[in-house]
Scaffold this motif. Structure first.
Motif, short mmCIF file in Angstrom:
data_model
loop_
_atom_site.label_atom_id
_atom_site.label_comp_id
_atom_site.label_asym_id
_atom_site.label_seq_id
_atom_site.Cartn_x
_atom_site.Cartn_y
_atom_site.Cartn_z
N ILE A 108 0.82 -1.21 0.00
CA ILE A 108 0.00 0.00 0.00
C ILE A 108 0.85 1.27 0.00
N CYS A 109 2.07 1.18 0.50
CA CYS A 109 2.83 2.40 0.87
C CYS A 109 3.63 2.99 -0.30
N PRO A 110 3.36 4.26 -0.66
CA PRO A 110 4.11 4.87 -1.77
C PRO A 110 5.59 5.08 -1.45
N TYR A 111 5.90 5.34 -0.18
CA TYR A 111 7.32 5.52 0.19
C TYR A 111 8.06 4.19 -0.01
N ALA A 112 7.42 3.11 0.43
CA ALA A 112 8.04 1.79 0.27
C ALA A 112 8.19 1.44 -1.21
N GLN A 113 7.21 1.83 -2.02
CA GLN A 113 7.31 1.50 -3.45
C GLN A 113 8.53 2.17 -4.09
N ARG A 114 8.89 3.35 -3.57
CA ARG A 114 10.11 3.98 -4.11
C ARG A 114 11.30 3.01 -4.04
N THR A 115 11.45 2.36 -2.89
CA THR A 115 12.61 1.47 -2.73
C THR A 115 12.47 0.25 -3.63
N ASP B 164 2.40 -5.97 7.64
CA ASP B 164 0.99 -5.61 7.70
C ASP B 164 0.89 -4.38 8.60
N LEU B 165 0.63 -3.22 7.97
CA LEU B 165 0.67 -1.97 8.74
C LEU B 165 -0.46 -1.90 9.77
N ALA B 166 -1.53 -2.68 9.52
CA ALA B 166 -2.65 -2.68 10.48
C ALA B 166 -2.36 -3.60 11.67
N ASN B 167 -1.30 -4.38 11.55
CA ASN B 167 -1.03 -5.35 12.60
C ASN B 167 0.48 -5.68 12.55
N LYS B 168 1.27 -4.68 12.93
CA LYS B 168 2.73 -4.83 12.76
C LYS B 168 3.29 -5.88 13.72
N PRO B 169 4.23 -6.69 13.26
CA PRO B 169 4.83 -7.68 14.16
C PRO B 169 5.54 -6.99 15.32
N ALA C 129 11.36 3.60 14.34
CA ALA C 129 10.26 4.50 13.97
C ALA C 129 9.02 3.70 13.59
N SER C 130 9.18 2.38 13.46
CA SER C 130 8.06 1.48 13.16
C SER C 130 7.36 1.78 11.84
N LYS C 131 8.15 2.28 10.87
CA LYS C 131 7.58 2.58 9.55
C LYS C 131 8.23 1.72 8.48
N VAL C 132 7.54 1.57 7.35
CA VAL C 132 8.16 1.02 6.15
C VAL C 132 8.40 2.19 5.21
N PRO C 133 9.42 2.10 4.35
CA PRO C 133 10.33 1.00 4.16
C PRO C 133 11.51 1.03 5.15
N ALA C 134 12.15 -0.15 5.29
CA ALA C 134 13.43 -0.24 6.00
C ALA C 134 14.23 -1.36 5.34
N ALA D 253 16.65 3.30 7.22
CA ALA D 253 15.25 3.65 6.93
C ALA D 253 15.20 5.01 6.23
N GLU D 254 13.97 5.41 5.89
CA GLU D 254 13.65 6.65 5.15
C GLU D 254 13.84 6.41 3.65
N SER D 255 12.71 6.46 2.94
CA SER D 255 12.71 6.04 1.54
C SER D 255 13.73 6.75 0.65
N LEU D 256 13.87 8.07 0.81
CA LEU D 256 14.78 8.77 -0.11
C LEU D 256 16.23 8.39 0.17
N1 LIG Z 1 9.36 9.60 5.65
C1 LIG Z 1 9.15 8.17 5.58
C2 LIG Z 1 7.66 7.91 5.54
C3 LIG Z 1 7.33 6.42 5.59
C4 LIG Z 1 5.89 6.20 6.03
O1 LIG Z 1 5.18 7.14 6.44
N2 LIG Z 1 5.43 4.95 5.94
C5 LIG Z 1 4.11 4.63 6.44
C6 LIG Z 1 3.31 3.78 5.47
S1 LIG Z 1 3.05 4.61 3.92
C7 LIG Z 1 4.26 3.84 7.72
O2 LIG Z 1 5.02 2.90 7.78
N3 LIG Z 1 3.50 4.22 8.72
C8 LIG Z 1 3.52 3.56 10.00
C9 LIG Z 1 2.23 2.98 10.34
O3 LIG Z 1 1.32 2.95 9.50
O4 LIG Z 1 2.11 2.55 11.47
C10 LIG Z 1 9.85 7.62 4.35
O5 LIG Z 1 10.06 8.39 3.38
O6 LIG Z 1 10.24 6.45 4.35
#
Ligand SMILES: N[C@@H](CCC(=O)N[C@@H](CS)C(=O)NCC(=O)O)C(=O)O
Length: 239
Positions: free
Chosen positions: A13-20, A37-42, A52-57, A78-81
């Motif tokens: 779903i995640c556009p930032y993750a798709q960059r990677t 699974d962002l709705a149910n993270k391990p 930071a508990s975000k994707v991508p990593a 981490a951090e897509s860019l």
């Molecule tokens: N600035 C970050 C943003 C990444 C981000 O916001 N990812 C979202 C999904 S699109 C995420 O993992 N959110 C945590 C969550 O949903 O708990 C990047 O560029 O990687």
């Protein structure tokens, strides 16, 4: 030096993750892909991979372990860019970040404009924030079109680069929600945007985004059905 093992923690779903994912496809890297699974993270994800508990990593190097069992001996990034530039640095011959300092600066400048004028606004629009109208989005498109080189295929010339990679997932998601009529914006806002974007003044931009969406690395990493289903659930439909 040959790149070491790469494990990508990502979400369709995640556009930032798709960059990677686009960057990895462009350079032809071998990597392990792990869907979070962002709705149910391990529960291990934040402590073991990304605080930071975000994707991508990415977990880079270290022993060959299962993604669920990330080793303390791999490098966690981490951090897509930053990840997209890291992938470009691992595979310099891919040229997604050209060696020429001027082209590198141009790519980063394009990313800055796309981020501040468009990427920061598209989700506000889709989720019905009244401060972001179709005009705001069109101003973003205008700003991007202004810096597209004339007569070239991509953001910094004929070479596909990190600039294109950074922008494409967001444009694709905006067009998907508009074309499918998903989102909390007003119906008139959708119609006004879709009509205006077809105007001849946006011919250069439209040619550019068409080339972006045709790129194999984008197509193979864009899971339209999943993106549609999740946004339908999250954003609802226009009023
Ligand atoms: N600035 C970050 C943003 C990444 C981000 O916001 N990812 C979202 C999904 S699109 C995420 O993992 N959110 C945590 C969550 O949903 O708990 C990047 O560029 O990687």
């Amino acid at each position: 030096m040959a790149p070491e093992q790469i494990t990508l923690y990502t979400a369709k779903i995640c556009p930032y993750a798709q960059r990677t994912e686009i960057a990895l496809a462009e350079v032809g890297a071998t990597f392990k892909r792990y869907e979070i699974d962002l709705a149910n993270k391990p529960e291990w994800y934040a402590p073991k991979v990304n605080p930071a508990s975000k994707v991508p990593a990415i977990a880079y190097g270290g022993p060959d372990v299962a993604p669920e069992d990330a080793s303390p001996d791999s490098i966690k990034l981490a951090e897509s860019l930053i990840l997209v530039e890291f992938i470009a640095d691992l595979y310099p011959s891919s040229n997604i970040l050209p060696a020429d300092p001027v082209l590198r600066a141009k790519a980063r400048f394009f990313i800055e404009i796309a981020s501040s004028k468009f990427i920061s606004n598209w989700m506000k629009f889709a989720s019905g924030n009244p401060e972001v109208t179709h005009t705001t989005l069109l101003n973003g498109v205008d700003a991007i079109q202004d810096i597209l080189p004339d007569g070239a295929k991509y953001a910094i010339g004929d070479q596909y680069s990190i600039a294109d990679i950074a922008f494409t997932p967001f444009w694709a998601r905006l067009m998907l929600v508009l074309q499918k009529g998903i989102g909390a914006y007003k119906v008139e806002e959708r119609e006004s945007f879709l009509k205006a974007i077809e105007e001849p003044k946006f011919t250069k931009f439209n040619g550019y985004v068409q080339r972006l969406l045709e790129r194999q690395s984008f197509k193979s990493t864009f899971h339209e059905d999943i993106v549609e289903a999740v946004f339908r659930r999250r954003l609802g439909v226009p009023k």
